[in-house]
Design an enzyme around this catalytic site. Structure first.
Site, PDB file in Angstrom:
ATOM      1  N   TYR A 130      -8.001 -10.197   2.159  1.00  0.00           N
ATOM      2  CA  TYR A 130      -8.875  -9.022   2.105  1.00  0.00           C
ATOM      3  C   TYR A 130      -9.391  -8.793   0.692  1.00  0.00           C
ATOM      4  O   TYR A 130     -10.541  -8.395   0.483  1.00  0.00           O
ATOM      5  CB  TYR A 130      -8.131  -7.791   2.631  1.00  0.00           C
ATOM      6  CG  TYR A 130      -8.926  -6.527   2.443  1.00  0.00           C
ATOM      7  CD1 TYR A 130      -8.540  -5.575   1.509  1.00  0.00           C
ATOM      8  CD2 TYR A 130     -10.095  -6.295   3.165  1.00  0.00           C
ATOM      9  CE1 TYR A 130      -9.283  -4.427   1.315  1.00  0.00           C
ATOM     10  CE2 TYR A 130     -10.842  -5.157   2.971  1.00  0.00           C
ATOM     11  CZ  TYR A 130     -10.435  -4.226   2.043  1.00  0.00           C
ATOM     12  OH  TYR A 130     -11.175  -3.097   1.842  1.00  0.00           O
ATOM     13  N   LYS A 131      -8.549  -9.031  -0.316  1.00  0.00           N
ATOM     14  CA  LYS A 131      -8.974  -8.836  -1.707  1.00  0.00           C
ATOM     15  C   LYS A 131      -9.746 -10.035  -2.254  1.00  0.00           C
ATOM     16  O   LYS A 131     -10.144 -10.041  -3.417  1.00  0.00           O
ATOM     17  CB  LYS A 131      -7.749  -8.540  -2.595  1.00  0.00           C
ATOM     18  CG  LYS A 131      -7.128  -7.150  -2.322  1.00  0.00           C
ATOM     19  CD  LYS A 131      -6.028  -6.827  -3.302  1.00  0.00           C
ATOM     20  CE  LYS A 131      -5.298  -5.518  -2.972  1.00  0.00           C
ATOM     21  NZ  LYS A 131      -6.055  -4.309  -3.255  1.00  0.00           N
TER      22      LYS A 131
ATOM     23  N   ARG B  60      -5.216   8.169  -8.228  1.00  0.00           N
ATOM     24  CA  ARG B  60      -4.365   7.056  -7.834  1.00  0.00           C
ATOM     25  C   ARG B  60      -4.971   5.790  -8.391  1.00  0.00           C
ATOM     26  O   ARG B  60      -6.102   5.783  -8.862  1.00  0.00           O
ATOM     27  CB  ARG B  60      -4.255   6.966  -6.304  1.00  0.00           C
ATOM     28  CG  ARG B  60      -5.557   6.630  -5.610  1.00  0.00           C
ATOM     29  CD  ARG B  60      -5.357   6.550  -4.095  1.00  0.00           C
ATOM     30  NE  ARG B  60      -4.568   5.391  -3.718  1.00  0.00           N
ATOM     31  CZ  ARG B  60      -5.085   4.189  -3.429  1.00  0.00           C
ATOM     32  NH1 ARG B  60      -6.390   4.002  -3.504  1.00  0.00           N
ATOM     33  NH2 ARG B  60      -4.307   3.188  -3.075  1.00  0.00           N
TER      34      ARG B  60
ATOM     35  N   ASN C 205      -5.910   1.649  -7.712  1.00  0.00           N
ATOM     36  CA  ASN C 205      -6.126   0.580  -6.748  1.00  0.00           C
ATOM     37  C   ASN C 205      -6.417  -0.668  -7.572  1.00  0.00           C
ATOM     38  O   ASN C 205      -6.773  -0.566  -8.750  1.00  0.00           O
ATOM     39  CB  ASN C 205      -7.320   0.928  -5.848  1.00  0.00           C
ATOM     40  CG  ASN C 205      -7.387   0.037  -4.628  1.00  0.00           C
ATOM     41  OD1 ASN C 205      -6.382  -0.525  -4.200  1.00  0.00           O
ATOM     42  ND2 ASN C 205      -8.583  -0.125  -4.077  1.00  0.00           N
TER      43      ASN C 205
ATOM     44  N   HIS D 288     -13.064   3.054   5.954  1.00  0.00           N
ATOM     45  CA  HIS D 288     -11.866   2.310   5.606  1.00  0.00           C
ATOM     46  C   HIS D 288     -11.469   1.297   6.679  1.00  0.00           C
ATOM     47  O   HIS D 288     -10.453   0.625   6.546  1.00  0.00           O
ATOM     48  CB  HIS D 288     -10.691   3.283   5.386  1.00  0.00           C
ATOM     49  CG  HIS D 288     -10.774   4.019   4.090  1.00  0.00           C
ATOM     50  ND1 HIS D 288     -11.030   5.370   4.012  1.00  0.00           N
ATOM     51  CD2 HIS D 288     -10.644   3.596   2.815  1.00  0.00           C
ATOM     52  CE1 HIS D 288     -11.042   5.749   2.747  1.00  0.00           C
ATOM     53  NE2 HIS D 288     -10.812   4.687   1.986  1.00  0.00           N
TER      54      HIS D 288
ATOM     55  N   TYR E 257       0.835  -1.207   0.000  1.00  0.00           N
ATOM     56  CA  TYR E 257       0.000   0.000   0.000  1.00  0.00           C
ATOM     57  C   TYR E 257       0.864   1.250   0.000  1.00  0.00           C
ATOM     58  O   TYR E 257       1.905   1.300   0.631  1.00  0.00           O
ATOM     59  CB  TYR E 257      -0.821   0.097   1.281  1.00  0.00           C
ATOM     60  CG  TYR E 257      -1.828  -0.974   1.494  1.00  0.00           C
ATOM     61  CD1 TYR E 257      -1.811  -1.704   2.678  1.00  0.00           C
ATOM     62  CD2 TYR E 257      -2.822  -1.248   0.566  1.00  0.00           C
ATOM     63  CE1 TYR E 257      -2.746  -2.679   2.921  1.00  0.00           C
ATOM     64  CE2 TYR E 257      -3.760  -2.223   0.807  1.00  0.00           C
ATOM     65  CZ  TYR E 257      -3.715  -2.934   1.988  1.00  0.00           C
ATOM     66  OH  TYR E 257      -4.634  -3.891   2.242  1.00  0.00           O
TER      67      TYR E 257
ATOM     68  N   GLU F  94      -8.834  -0.040 -10.442  1.00  0.00           N
ATOM     69  CA  GLU F  94      -9.658   1.151 -10.229  1.00  0.00           C
ATOM     70  C   GLU F  94      -8.804   2.394 -10.403  1.00  0.00           C
ATOM     71  O   GLU F  94      -7.818   2.560  -9.684  1.00  0.00           O
ATOM     72  CB  GLU F  94     -10.226   1.154  -8.806  1.00  0.00           C
ATOM     73  CG  GLU F  94     -11.214   0.050  -8.527  1.00  0.00           C
ATOM     74  CD  GLU F  94     -11.600  -0.010  -7.049  1.00  0.00           C
ATOM     75  OE1 GLU F  94     -10.988   0.705  -6.224  1.00  0.00           O
ATOM     76  OE2 GLU F  94     -12.504  -0.799  -6.723  1.00  0.00           O
TER      77      GLU F  94
END
Lengths: 346, 321, 203
Positions: A316-317, A223, A225, A193, A37, A265
């Site tokens: 998490y993904k 940005r 993602n 978040h 990240y 994204e």
């Protein structure tokens, strides 16, 4: 500019595919062989011609099919588009931003004429025409944010800024990577978040929030993602998880190339003038692993990033169930050659 | 990437609203529409005075939905460092100026079931834009406008005519009328938000009384028009770039840095927003904090300094810049 | 005690006196009444404080009602007892209609009760941060099924079966103040039928 729009589906028979030019312009998110990240914000300024960064709002060959899929999602679940009452000024700000941007960037596709607050909008690809009074909800067929975002690719969130914090008080969210607008609407920046692992301890969100609070008119930022999806499905909301969740278990060594998709994204943020709110646009791009494999550098890099991805981030993904099968497939075609720095193909 | 973007404007008109209050109307030199804004926003105007470039923030008083021109109202300040004096004496129609894009550090809370505005003197300016915005978009508000004499209230007749006696009360202290603050604070419906702007004494008094009337902090908002105070000159060393700068008596550290051709992060230029917070490497005296941003602990720590407004009681300050 | 796990999970700092409040609305559910008594032992909780307080006591059975005399002894401006959270909130709504700024809300009890007070007050423009809260009693949760949007009350186990659509849900710690509920997500979407045994996690 002429765009040939695909007739394709993002559910059911999943006929979605990228043309070679769509593959070439894909916003590949990794500039090195590992991923962690970062705040990774940069000014949202005009990028190279033909790239996804050329215009502030990007329309591509998937536009018509994308909007058709959004309409289906909304019909099945209207709660994907919600706006708390105090956000109406921000909604008009968003309509202003998107209509002006689309009409300026794609004059062949969209036309906007304005005479004071009498606006006239033409959307040729979707066959829509609307005369309305800017600021008067009664003159549109539905509220302003819903009206314009049904004609714009990507999800949109409007963030109210108050008391030194940001609140996601409005949104059109039909192509999200597994979060619920209906549940999160009204939450503060840290609250919505909250489920993301690691990033809080790293201070990522604190820095991002401080930056966003000081965003100014005329200085948008962006940005990237990323996540992955099985099948080119746009609607991967928690609401419909029982529908798409099982697909994660259908990945086999033979179908990785066709079924496993990288989902990127392009997130862009603007400060809005009349409301002082921030619009957070989440423009999704899908690409099959087969299509990635046509770009050797991307193929190698994706393999190496996934191989070294911390398990918590993978979990998490939502990658866990099909990650190993995908890695095996990618490994076969990773010849171990070095990858060049930077995001673009060689 | 610091601060707001800038644009070039031309003075279209100057109008003296009161002996010491002048309204300036600005249009884009390129003839383009000006950026729209939210009520409470200000622009930073770069004033080419004889003493050098002075940059002052002024609340926009024109309608936020109107991109044809901006209006600001500038009060001649008795302790002016040259900025307001220039606006009154040196500026005329046709002059060109650089201004920042609008920046809003005093935004309305749009969830409010009612907005209660308390203005003292020139503090009326941000509310002029807010009320126009609420009148257009819908919203309940009430203005209580205090001024010294009947003609010192720049916008008195205008707001009374536009919004009516049921929404606007004016108080002329020369006639002995003052805002009955305690009564005002006790009778507001739940969900009211209070906004105050004007002299520091008024703001401090309203904040204190609101707290003592049981109003939660999140419902009370203020904007202070703080200009950098004057003081003893001092030396400023920028540790990272190695520059040594002299900060003059009537100049803030930020202004001295800019006069030396350098840039430093900043936004409001009035000690409120926190953007210019800089780490202190060393100081041979005490830091004199004039901002409204740092917490008491942060002030005491001696490690943080707001370069747009604070000074030192000493000879030399070294900052991490 | 409820420990913070993720950042959306609220923390309830405990009741305290805002000595400037003109009127206090003190809502106590079940064991929350004991928090009110504990508050009354603190120096700022003077007679004058209770003289400008309305106490709403939610007591669902005789055992919970037994504390009423102790609450009466505080001599509040008013003391009302309600048989359920729902009826307590009806009265709260009525009072909020005409309440003025300077009214402070205090809520003590289970998390679902506090959540409903917060949500009710938000309708009247009260920011959640303005409400003083303390958790007492059961750690049971209110859960929104993200799939059918049904609210499931009195959740003590994880996973839990949705009382509306029947899906088995994993109870996440992700919490919405607006809804006053935690999020429940289908636990066996990827492997239908594979449902871990329910654990009593929120007694």
């Amino acid at each position: 500019m002429t765009i040939v729009f695909n007739d394709e589906t993002f559910r059911g028979d999943y006929t979605f595919a990228n043309s070679p030019s769509a593959v070439r312009r894909f916003p590949f998110p990794f500039n090195e062989d590992t991923y962690m990240y970062s705040v990774n914000i940069e000014p949202h300024t005009a990028g190279p011609k033909g790239s996804v960064y050329e215009f502030p709002i990007d329309i591509d060959e998937h536009y018509v099919a994308d909007m058709r899929d959004r309409a289906i999602t909304l019909r099945e679940d209207p709660l994907r588009c919600q706006s708390l009452p105090h956000m109406i000024t921000a909604e008009w700000d968003l309509l202003d931003l998107l209509m002006v941007s689309l009409a300026q960037s794609y004059p062949d596709l969209f036309t906007l004429t304005r005479d004071g607050d009498r606006w006239h909008w033409i959307n040729r690809p979707l066959g829509l025409e609307q005369a309305f009074i800017f600021g008067d909800v009664a003159t549109l067929p539905c509220p302003p944010m819903e009206y314009i975002t049904r004609q714009c690719q990507g999800d949109f969130c409007l963030l109210d800024q108050r008391n030194g914090d940001l609140f996601v008080d409005s949104g059109m969210v039909t192509a999200q990577a597994d979060w619920s607008l209906d549940f999160d609407i009204g939450m503060s920046f840290k609250e919505w978040h909250a489920p993301v692992p690691f990033a809080h301890e790293m201070g990522i969100f604190e820095r991002a929030q401080k930056f966003l609070l000081n965003m100014q008119i005329g200085r948008p930022v962006r940005r990237l993602n990323w996540t992955m999806t099985v099948n080119p499905r746009l609607d991967t909301a928690p609401e419909t998880y029982p529908l798409w969740g099982p697909d994660r278990g259908t990945v086999t060594p033979d179908n990785v190339g066709d079924k496993v998709h990288l989902r990127v994204e392009l997130q862009a943020l603007w400060r809005l003038p009349r409301s002082n709110a921030i619009v957070f646009s989440i423009r999704g791009y899908l690409i099959k692993v087969d299509e990635i494999a046509t770009v050797p550098k991307w193929h190698r890099r994706l393999h190496r990033v996934l191989k070294t991805l911390p398990p918590e981030i993978a979990a998490y993904k939502g990658l866990t169930r099909y990650l190993d099968t995908t890695l095996d497939w990618l490994a076969v075609r990773d010849d171990g050659q070095p990858t060049s720095p930077g995001f673009g193909p060689d | 990437m610091t601060g707001a973007l800038s644009l070039s404007v031309r003075v279209a008109e100057t109008v003296d609203l009161a002996p010491d209050i002048r309204r300036i109307r600005l249009v884009s030199t390129a003839g383009d529409p000006l950026p729209l804004f939210s009520g409470g926003a200000h622009i930073v105007v770069s004033l080419p005075t004889a003493q050098g470039l002075i940059r002052n923030p002024y609340s926009l008083t024109s309608c936020p939905h109107d991109g044809t021109a901006y209006e600001i109202c500038v009060q001649r300040s008795p302790s002016s460092r040259g900025g307001s004096a220039f606006v009154h004496d040196g500026l005329k129609a046709g002059d060109e100026l650089d201004i920042s894009y609008p920046v809003n550090l005093f935004a309305m809370d749009r969830r409010a079931r009612k907005h209660l505005f308390i203005a003292g003197g020139i503090g009326i300016t941000p509310f002029l834009a807010m009320m126009q915005q609420l009148a257009l978009e819908g919203g309940t508000f009430e203005l209580h406008y205090a001024m010294r004499s009947p003609d010192s209230g720049a916008a008195r007749q205008d707001v009374e005519a536009r919004y009516g006696a049921h929404r606007v009360r004016t108080y002329v202290s020369a006639h002995g009328r003052r805002i009955a603050l305690a009564d005002l604070l006790d009778g507001q419906p739940l969900g009211t938000h209070l906004y105050v702007c004007g002299p520091a004494r008024l703001i401090d008094d309203v904040l204190l009384q609101a707290r003592e009337a049981g109003w939660p902090d999140e419902n009370v908002h203020c904007e202070r028009f703080a200009a950098p105070p004057s003081g003893k000159p001092f030396l400023l060393d920028l540790a990272r770039s190695g520059h040594r700068i002299e900060v003059g008596a009537h100049q803030s550290a930020l202004e001295a840095i800019e006069a030396a051709g350098l840039e430093a992060p900043h936004l409001c230029r009035g000690g409120a927003c926190g953007q210019c917070e800089t780490a202190v490497v060393s100081c041979d005296g005490a830091l004199e904090h004039h901002d409204h941003f740092l917490s008491p602990d942060e002030r005491e720590s001696g490690r943080k300094f707001m370069i747009c407004i604070s000074r030192i009681a000493g000879e030399r300050l070294v900052l991490d810049l | 005690m409820l420990s913070p796990s993720i950042l959306s999970r609220p923390v309830y700092p405990g009741l305290r006196v805002d000595k400037f409040a003109r009127l206090n609305l003190i809502l106590a559910e079940g064991d929350g009444a004991e928090a009110v008594l504990a508050l009354s032992q603190t120096p700022d909780a003077t007679c004058a404080f209770f003289a400008r307080s309305l106490i709403f006591h939610c007591a669902v059975n005789a055992a919970e009602r037994a504390i009423l005399p102790a609450l009466e002894a505080l001599a509040p401006q008013a003391l009302w007892s309600f048989p359920s959270a729902e009826t307590t909130l009806v009265r709260l709504r009525g009072v909020l209609q005409t309440a003025t700024m300077g009214t402070r809300i205090l809520a003590a009890g289970t998390e679902p009760f506090i959540g409903q007070v917060v949500a009710e007050a938000a309708v009247f423009g009260v920011d959640p941060r303005s409400i003083i809260t303390e958790h007492r009693g059961s750690t049971r949760r209110r859960v929104q099924c993200v799939h059918c949007k049904g609210m499931i009350e009195n959740v003590t186990q994880n996973p839990v079966v949705c009382s509306h659509c029947g899906l088995s849900l994993f109870v996440r710690d992700h919490y919405s103040k607006r809804l006053g509920a935690f999020q429940g997500v289908c636990i066996d979407a990827e492997a239908p039928g594979h449902i871990p045994a329910a654990e009593e996690l929120y007694p």
